[in-house]
Design an enzyme around this catalytic site. Structure first.
Site, PDB file in Angstrom:
ATOM      1  N   ASP B  36     -57.324   2.258   1.433  1.00 29.99           N
ATOM      2  CA  ASP B  36     -55.961   2.290   0.916  1.00 29.99           C
ATOM      3  C   ASP B  36     -55.576   3.674   0.395  1.00 29.99           C
ATOM      4  O   ASP B  36     -54.438   3.891   0.008  1.00 29.99           O
ATOM      5  CB  ASP B  36     -55.802   1.266  -0.231  1.00 29.99           C
ATOM      6  CG  ASP B  36     -55.327  -0.092   0.273  1.00 29.99           C
ATOM      7  OD1 ASP B  36     -55.250  -0.256   1.497  1.00 29.99           O
ATOM      8  OD2 ASP B  36     -55.043  -0.974  -0.552  1.00 29.99           O
ATOM      9  N   ASP B 296     -16.798  28.252  19.624  1.00 28.73           N
ATOM     10  CA  ASP B 296     -17.942  27.414  20.010  1.00 28.73           C
ATOM     11  C   ASP B 296     -17.704  25.957  19.647  1.00 28.73           C
ATOM     12  O   ASP B 296     -17.996  25.052  20.409  1.00 28.73           O
ATOM     13  CB  ASP B 296     -19.201  27.863  19.261  1.00 28.73           C
ATOM     14  CG  ASP B 296     -19.598  29.259  19.614  1.00 28.73           C
ATOM     15  OD1 ASP B 296     -20.309  29.414  20.612  1.00 28.73           O
ATOM     16  OD2 ASP B 296     -19.169  30.188  18.906  1.00 28.73           O
ATOM     17  N   GLY B 431     -20.477  23.298  25.534  1.00 29.30           N
ATOM     18  CA  GLY B 431     -19.678  24.367  26.125  1.00 29.30           C
ATOM     19  C   GLY B 431     -19.978  24.650  27.572  1.00 29.30           C
ATOM     20  O   GLY B 431     -19.982  23.749  28.409  1.00 29.30           O
ATOM     21  N   MET B 432     -20.248  25.900  27.877  1.00 30.58           N
ATOM     22  CA  MET B 432     -20.468  26.316  29.251  1.00 30.58           C
ATOM     23  C   MET B 432     -21.657  25.577  29.854  1.00 30.58           C
ATOM     24  O   MET B 432     -21.658  25.252  31.023  1.00 30.58           O
ATOM     25  CB  MET B 432     -20.717  27.834  29.313  1.00 30.58           C
ATOM     26  CG  MET B 432     -19.491  28.669  29.095  1.00 30.58           C
ATOM     27  SD  MET B 432     -18.125  28.197  30.178  1.00 30.58           S
ATOM     28  CE  MET B 432     -18.657  28.953  31.723  1.00 30.58           C
TER      29      MET B 432
END
EC number: 1.3.7.7
Lengths: 474, 510
Positions: B36, B296, B431-432
């Protein structure tokens, strides 16, 4: 505290505070080994959190094991255990349809005296799925002994060997086949003769026990086959439905040193004959193991010494690294004696073998082998400490300054920070270390910290604790 | 009984041990069966601790079960007292040993008479509270113990520090980025000319707890731990506290305004005004506000996210996504079921749905149904995301070794806003990259490479060896196949058997 190293094996039981994993951890490898199983750990949140964290396994997509988490109502007996377990097992049956459900009892089920063994047969009948009960609790067992409890429980479920009948059938069949072949060409005849010569050495059935990855199991089987020993079954097998037949004609031999309960069960309850051998870890152990099995069957080993020699040749580069180095086992997984014996044979010096539990009878052959290995290597006998006290061990280590400590995970980073190389003992539990082929893997693990530190040696940053802490060394 | 595969919050004793081992020179004794004590492993491995975890298990075995612990626990407390000379020893059972109903308080009382350390029993119900609640409770218990002791002994000094000062309450071991957050909070307070009086429990000394009331106010960055302590200190010592988590630009500002209010209540003459600081930080020092206005972030518009974690982190991240970055939150949730009401109030209006559950399968089903573009969750949601092929940023405990980065990664304060913005932005396919993936069908050239490497082979694998090959994990299978074939060719072997495979392994590894 004296650190004198004696000439004979000394055993002491420190009965200290030591750290090791909970025996329920066996679930992590057994559920993978037995492909059609489902493991249900009946315990508390503490048990579940251990499985999830220490072994990081529960996270996978479709685990074939789960917790039956005991809640306040279960502990105070407000709920009916049988009804609760039935509800859970019905769901497991519906979701996964396993061939067997293995209930893993824990400390909690022991303390509240939950009668798992009494409930299992009743529920088994209702459910139509075998239910095996293993008490892998931390009150009685340590770490790998969990496997022992499961295999011992499964030994009761293996079918009875109908030896006399089976044997006769096989012999009859063999002779008819041979007769048939004798009508064929000369070449074939020759082959049959070879075959029959092997057959004539037919030995009683041999069952090996201990959970190994299937590749390692077949490697060991094939090593024995080279000596014309046929393995008739493994406990556990890849599938629960393929459990080996047992009976008073059956010889059994263990591959793991922590299976003393299973061995006892096989002998006393299933009347099997136990072959007491050292364990097939390291080329020396593997050879001794095969030799012992062959000697019981009156089979003369063939090219075994060369085989061992060839393995040692392959280990040469690693042996150069470890020769003369010292090692300290803190004790964790009960593989310690076998590993220590192999490392001594490799030329290492072992100061101390900590081990949570040592069954001197089941490990008798291994202990004798350890003693002989020490003698033939001309090094002092290590001291064997059962239930060690980790605090005291660390004090001893400070004096001895071993080159390597094989230790549980909780002590690894602090020891490394004090300039002592460590290797996690748990890695030896999970790595493939059995047999000739895998001897290299053991040394791969053992030498890794040594090799790593050789690479970093020149940086001169070996001590990474503050001075005040260092004096205290804890 | 509950069928459980995984849990977000651990059992109670973990919370207690996290608090105990965060303090300096405090030792914890667990009254527990073998195995334990894996807390030691977690702390040592995850936090990469150089020192031994100050936790010892006094092992409950079959003998203890039969006859009771008798002297064992008391002996272990006395032993640790001599070996480690700690200021305080905390005794805790686990779920398991708490059922034994041994009189642990009696052990503590007996040990107190002989030991030089203070000894207390962690007062936690192991079946009713989880790790976080227990941590909160234990911290309060330790603080209360020392303040009452000081009061009894008449050493309690309640005079406020000359300069404005604060206690930071709730930074502790194994917390999610807690160390980094603490550094950032200290920096923030320093910028505001506020001294840090004490940080507890991490790195704090129990001997110093009696000077907690000297601070002007308490700062509780996380709801999960520290709130009970702050409430105790307010009730008994009249100390105000700030519990607004300074995560994200808006809430950090709000937190600073609260601080300003408390400081101005106590400051004798010249009132402070932090607004210019907030404005400067928001618009020019933190990049996050500008970032969400930059080109962005246009691509984040209309993206949908799911959030799940502890109450503090899940609520804060939800508000940042919705309010500061314009991202739609399809569903947000927490596993802190005990804090449901607060959570709902916090995220109201910032999300479509709210889910409070500690069942990870429910979370998985919710994510599968909502199909977000990104997930912000715990390590469990990261796994769910992997299966569903949805990116996931990890924002909350349960922790993983990855949440203990060596570099500086706070979630709180103004540097935290930058880190969070990065995490969010990088979690989306953006994005791109989005367009290029559509046009060129991704960058996956795996197939081509495999083809050029594959050779027509004159070797045959027999049935057994093929089976054996299939047993080998996929990621090394190719390598082993190549090595075995190489070995076979060198030895003029045309049929590969299992024996050849082993022989190849031995030969090549030699």
């Amino acid at each position: 505290m004296s650190n004198k190293i004696s000439e004979t094996l000394t055993f002491e039981c420190e009965t200290g505070n030591y750290h090791t994993f909970c025996p329920i951890s066996c679930v992590a490898w057994l559920y993978q080994k037995i492909e059609d199983s489902f493991f249900l750990v009946v315990g508390t949140k503490t048990c579940g959190y251990f499985l999830q964290n220490a072994l990081g396994v529960m996270i996978f997509a479709e685990p074939r094991y789960a917790m039956a988490e005991l809640e306040e109502g279960d502990i105070s007996a407000q709920l009916n255990d049988y009804k609760e377990l039935k509800r859970l097992c019905l769901q497991i049956k519906k979701d996964r349809n396993p061939s067997v459900i293995i209930w893993i009892g824990t400390c909690t089920t022991e303390i509240i005296k939950m009668d798992l063994e009494g409930m299992a047969p009743k529920l088994e009948n209702e459910l139509g799925i075998p239910i095996v009960v293993a008490r892998a609790n931390g009150l009685d067992y340590a770490f790998t002994q969990g496997e022992d409890t499961v295999l011992a429980a499964m030994a009761h479920r293996c079918p009875e060997q109908n030896t006399l009948l089976d044997n006769k059938k096989v012999i009859q069949q063999d002779s008819t086949i041979q007769d048939f072949f004798s009508f064929l060409s000369l070449e074939k005849k020759e082959e049959t003769r070879n075959n029959s010569s092997i057959k004539s050495k037919k030995h009683p059935p041999l069952v090996l026990f201990g959970s190994l990855p299937s590749t390692v199991a077949s490697q060991l089987s094939s090593e024995l086959k080279r000596q014309s020993v046929q393995v008739s079954g493994w406990l556990p097998a890849q599938r629960y439905t393929d459990l080996p037949s047992l009976g008073d004609q059956v010889y059994v031999c263990g591959v793991n040193p922590f299976l003393s309960r299973t061995a006892t069960t096989l002998m006393r309850r299933r009347k099997c004959k136990l072959i007491g051998a050292p364990f097939p870890i390291g080329p020396d152990g593997t050879r001794a193991w095969i030799e012992k099995i062959c000697s019981v069957f009156n089979i003369k080993t063939k090219d075994l010494e060369q085989r061992e020699q060839q393995i040692w040749e392959n280990l040469k580069d690693y042996l150069d690294l470890v020769r003369g180095k010292s090692v300290f086992f803190m004790g964790d997984n009960l593989l310690e004696i076998s590993l220590a014996r192999f490392l001594i044979r490799c030329g290492m010096i072992v100061y101390e073998i900590g081990i949570p539990y040592l069954d001197k009878r089941y490990q008798a052959a291994e202990l004798l082998f350890l003693q002989n290995t020490c003698k033939s290597m001309g090094i002092p006998m290590p001291r064997i400490v059962e239930k060690p006290d980790n605090y005291n061990q660390i004090q001893r280590m400070r004096e001895l300054q071993p080159d390597l400590a094989i230790t549980g995970m909780a002590h690894a980073n602090p020891l490394e920070a004090r300039g002592i190389n460590t290797k996690w003992s748990v890695e030896f539990t999970f790595a493939q270390i059995h047999g000739f082929t895998n001897a290299r893997d053991v040394l791969e693990l053992v030498t890794r910290p040594l090799r790593r530190n050789n690479n970093l040696e020149n940086l001169g940053w070996n001590d990474l604790t503050k001075k005040e802490k260092q004096i205290k060394f804890n | 009984m509950k069928l459980a595969y995984w849990m977000y919050a651990g059992p109670a004793h973990i919370g207690t041990l996290r608090v105990a081992s965060s303090f300096k020179n405090v030792h914890a004794i667990m009254h527990a069966p073998l195995g334990d004590d894996y807390f030691n492993v977690m702390r040592s491995m995850l936090e990469r601790e150089r020192d031994f975890t100050p936790v010892t298990a006094s092992i409950v075995d079959r003998h203890v079960l039969a006859r009771g612990s008798q002297e064992k626990v008391v002996d272990n407390i006395n032993r640790k007292d001599k070996e480690e000379r700690p200021d305080l020893i905390v005794l805790t059972p686990t779920c398991t040993s708490s059922i034994l109903q041994e009189d642990l308080q009696n052990f503590v009382d007996r040990a107190s008479t002989t030991s030089n350390s203070d000894v207390i029993l962690a007062d936690v119900n192991h079946y009713r509270v989880n790790e976080l609640q227990a941590a909160d409770r234990t911290l309060e218990q330790v603080v209360r113990y020392y303040l009452e002791k000081a009061r009894r002994q008449g050493t309690l000094d309640q005079s406020l520090t000359k300069e404005p000062s604060a206690n930071i309450i709730g930074i502790f071991t194994l917390g999610f980025h807690n160390q980094h957050d603490c550094r950032e909070l200290k920096r923030l307070l320093q910028d505001l000319n506020i001294k840090v009086n004490k940080v507890i429990p991490e790195g704090g000394s129990v001997k110093d707890l009696q000077s907690l009331p000297k601070a002007w106010f308490n700062l509780v960055p996380y709801r999960e731990i520290g709130l009970m302590t702050a409430i105790y200190l307010e009730k008994n010592f009249g100390m105000p506290y700030v519990s607004i988590t300074p995560m994200g630009i808006v809430d950090t500002a709000e937190c600073i305004r609260q601080i300003q209010k408390h400081v101005n209540n106590l400051i004798p003459n010249k009132k402070v005004d932090y607004e210019p600081y907030i404005d400067q930080q928001t618009r020019f020092v933190s990049q996050a506000a500008w970032f969400s206005r930059s080109i962005d972030c246009q691509n984040l518009t209309g993206k949908k996210a799911v959030v799940f974690g502890d109450a503090t982190h899940a609520a804060s991240i939800t508000r940042i996504l919705a309010r500061e970055m314009g991202i739609r939150v399809g569903c947000t949730g927490t596993y802190c079921k005990h804090d449901t009401e607060w959570f709902k109030e916090q995220v109201q209006g910032f999300c479509d749905e709210i889910l409070t559950t500690d069942d990870h399968t429910e979370v998985g089903d919710m994510i599968a149904r909502i199909e977000p573009s990104a997930i912000f969750g715990t390590q469990m949601e990261r796994h769910i995301g992997k299966r569903l092929d949805i990116p996931c940023g990890v924002i909350s405990s349960p922790v993983h070794i990855q949440n203990f980065p060596l570099g500086y990664r706070p979630f709180l304060g103004y540097e935290g806003t930058n880190q969070i913005a990065d995490l969010i932005y990088n979690s989306f396919t953006l994005g791109m990259e989005d367009h290029l993936l559509e046009i060129f069908g991704g960058h996956d050239t795996k197939e081509v490479i495999t083809k050029s490497l594959s050779t027509d082979t004159d070797l045959t694998w027999n049935y057994e060896s093929q089976l054996e090959l299939n047993k080998i994990p996929g990621f090394v299978r190719g390598k082993i196949k190549r090595n075995t074939e190489k070995f076979a060719r060198q030895n003029n072997i045309t049929t590969i058997t299992v024996e050849i495979m082993y022989a190849a392994k031995e030969a090549l590894s030699a």
